[in-house]
Design a protein around this motif. Sequence first.
Motif: not given
Length: 169
Positions: A140-169
């Motif tokens: 069991k190995v613990g590794v410190l990682i930094s995730i660029r969450k906003e870039e990941l979210r944007r990329d998944l939204e642009n690919a149509g994988i997840i809905k945007g934060l403004s979807a449904g409003f």
Amino acid sequence: MRKIAFTILTLIAFIYTCDAQSKKKADKDTNSWRYEIEPVQTGVAGTYLIKVWSYSKKPEVAIEQAKKNAVHGIIFRGFSGTDRVPGQSALSNNPNLLDEKTDFFDDFFADGGKYLKFVSLTNDGAVAAEDRMKIGKEYKVGVLISIRKEELRRDLENAGIIKGLSAGF
């Protein structure tokens, strides 16, 4: 001369076979998605600094797979908070997303895949002694990682994988 060439080719084939077997093992470990995420501190805007605990029979495999596990966790699981760091919900609220978008995620999480665009090892892959534990026949190995969450979210939204934060409003 032919003997030397044959020996070199045999050695190359052996190394390639060993590397392929190691990658199969790493993929098997990753496909079970066994990992734990703990928040470390609030990162700069749009990022998470987390410790990902991955499991494997080889510690170096667990270190490499921690990158995939970190991105998978941010997309599908989120993480609970501590008294110092707030928890975060998963980017996706669809529990079947991985199965529904198999083609996308197979490519996304492939070796050298797009997931690497969103992760950084904050300790250059070096693991502290207390972050490497032998549990039965695996590590069991613990590794410190930094995730660029906003870039990941944007990329998944642009690919149509997840809905945007403004979807449904």
